[in-house]
Design a protein around this motif. Structure first.
Motif, PDB file in Angstrom:
ATOM      1  N   CYS A 141     -17.610  10.656  17.017  1.00  0.00           N
ATOM      2  CA  CYS A 141     -16.719   9.647  16.466  1.00  0.00           C
ATOM      3  C   CYS A 141     -17.213   9.190  15.093  1.00  0.00           C
ATOM      4  O   CYS A 141     -18.399   8.838  14.933  1.00  0.00           O
ATOM      5  N   LEU A 216     -11.269   1.382  14.132  1.00  0.00           N
ATOM      6  CA  LEU A 216     -11.674   1.978  15.411  1.00  0.00           C
ATOM      7  C   LEU A 216     -11.047   1.188  16.563  1.00  0.00           C
ATOM      8  O   LEU A 216     -10.952  -0.038  16.522  1.00  0.00           O
ATOM      9  N   SER A 260     -10.073   6.853  16.604  1.00  0.00           N
ATOM     10  CA  SER A 260     -10.120   6.561  15.174  1.00  0.00           C
ATOM     11  C   SER A 260      -8.974   7.286  14.483  1.00  0.00           C
ATOM     12  O   SER A 260      -8.865   8.509  14.591  1.00  0.00           O
ATOM     13  N   HIS A 264      -8.767  10.854  19.406  1.00  0.00           N
ATOM     14  CA  HIS A 264      -9.841  10.553  20.358  1.00  0.00           C
ATOM     15  C   HIS A 264     -11.081  11.361  19.986  1.00  0.00           C
ATOM     16  O   HIS A 264     -10.996  12.553  19.700  1.00  0.00           O
ATOM     17  N   TYR A 265     -12.240  10.688  20.027  1.00  0.00           N
ATOM     18  CA  TYR A 265     -13.508  11.341  19.708  1.00  0.00           C
ATOM     19  C   TYR A 265     -14.505  11.136  20.851  1.00  0.00           C
ATOM     20  O   TYR A 265     -14.335  10.257  21.699  1.00  0.00           O
TER      21      TYR A 265
END
Length: 274
Positions: A141, A216, A260, A264-265
Motif C-alpha cells: 500500500c 487512504l 488508496s 485495494h492494496y
C-alpha cells in the motif's frame, strides 16, 4: 270530369304496393351478438399465439404454416378440432419454455446469492483465472511510513491475495488481511481520520470505513460491536469497536482492508507484518 280523373288517380296511388317492392324489414336486435364476439376473440387469440410461436422459433410453426397453406390452396379451411389442438400444443410449449426460463433464473439467483456470501472479507469467489481482479493490486500500500496497529496484539491467520478459502476449500482472492484476537478486544484506527460509514452485510458482518487525510481508506470488518458513527473524527488509540465473528467468519478476528485511490492494496508492509 277533371275532378273525377284526379280522384281516380289519388285512389290508385293509395293502393298497396306488391310485396316484392317493399323494403326489407329492419333487423330486430335481441341483445349483444355473443357468437360474433366469441369468433373475434378466438381470431385474436389464435393470431397472438401464432405470432408468439414465430417469435420464439418453435419448430411447430413451420408445420402449422404448411398445413394452413395447403388447406387454403385446396379450398378447405383447417377444421375446428385441428385449430383447438394446435392452440393447446402451442400453450403447452409456451408453458414448458416459461418453466425452463424460471428454473434457469432461480439457479442463477441462488448462485449469485452464494457468491455474495463469500465476497469482500471472505475473498472474491469464485475465481476462474489467476489474474488479479480489477481494482486490486499485489503491491504494498502506497502510504508514508508505517501505520498504527489496530490491535494491541494479533496473529495473522490469512494474508492478502490468493489463498484457499477456509470455508469452501476453493481458490479465491482475499481482499484484506486477517488479524486474530479474542472476541471483545478493542479495535483502533490505523491513522487519524473521519468515519465514512458504519454498516452490516452478509460478508463483512459489522464493519467501519475510515477516511484518512492522504486519501487512504481503512476498513475494519467482522466487528462484534461498533462504537462510532459516520462523520465522527477518530484518533489512533480511540476504540472503533470490538473484535467479533460476524458475517462470513471462522472465528473472532479483524479483517483489515486498505484502499488508496480506489485500489485495494496489501496491508502487510504498512502494518510492519513480515
Amino acid at each position: 270530369m277533371w275532378e273525377n280523373e284526379t280522384e281516380k288517380q289519388q285512389t290508385a296511388d293509395r293502393q298497396p304496393r306488391p310485396e316484392y317492392l317493399k323494403p326489407p324489414p329492419a333487423p330486430v336486435s335481441d341483445g349483444p351478438d355473443y357468437l360474433l364476439r366469441a369468433q373475434i376473440a378466438i381470431c385474436v387469440v389464435v393470431a397472438l399465439l401464432v405470432f408468439l410461436m414465430r417469435q420464439l422459433g418453435m419448430p411447430a410453426f413451420e408445420t402449422v404454416r404448411q398445413d394452413y397453406n395447403e388447406a387454403m390452396e385446396s379450398g378447405q379451411p383447417p377444421a375446428a378440432q385441428a385449430a383447438v389442438e394446435f392452440a393447446g400444443d402451442l400453450l403447452a410449449g409456451l408453458q414448458a419454455r416459461t418453466q425452463t426460463a424460471l428454473e434457469q433464473w432461480k439457479q442463477q439467483l441462488e448462485a449469485e446469492q452464494a457468491t455474495a456470501a463469500f465476497t469482500g472479507a471472505g475473498g472474491l469467489f469464485p475465481v476462474k483465472q489467476d489474474s488479479v481482479p480489477e481494482g486490486y493490486s499485489l503491491k504494498d500500500c502506497p502510504v508514508e511510513g508505517e501505520l498504527e496497529q489496530p490491535l494491541a496484539w494479533y496473529t495473522v491467520t490469512s494474508e492478502y491475495g490468493w489463498r484457499k478459502h477456509p470455508l469452501t476449500g476453493k481458490k479465491d482472492f482475499h481482499t484484506g488481511i486477517d488479524l486474530a484476537n479474542a472476541e471483545g478486544t478493542p479495535i483502533t484506527p490505523v491513522r487519524q481520520g473521519i468515519v465514512l460509514k458504519t454498516a452490516t452485510n452478509s460478508s463483512y458482518g459489522n464493519y467501519v470505513q475510515v477516511m484518512h487525510s492522504d486519501g487512504l481508506v481503512s476498513v475494519y470488518c467482522h466487528m462484534q460491536y461498533v462504537f462510532v458513527r459516520a462523520g465522527e473524527c477518530v484518533e489512533p488509540g480511540e476504540c472503533l469497536g470490538t473484535v467479533g465473528s460476524t458475517g462470513v467468519s471462522t472465528g473472532p478476528h479483524l479483517h483489515l482492508e486498505l484502499i488508496s485511490n480506489g485500489i485495494h492494496y496489501d496491508p502487510a508492509a504498512a502494518l510492519g507484518v513480515e
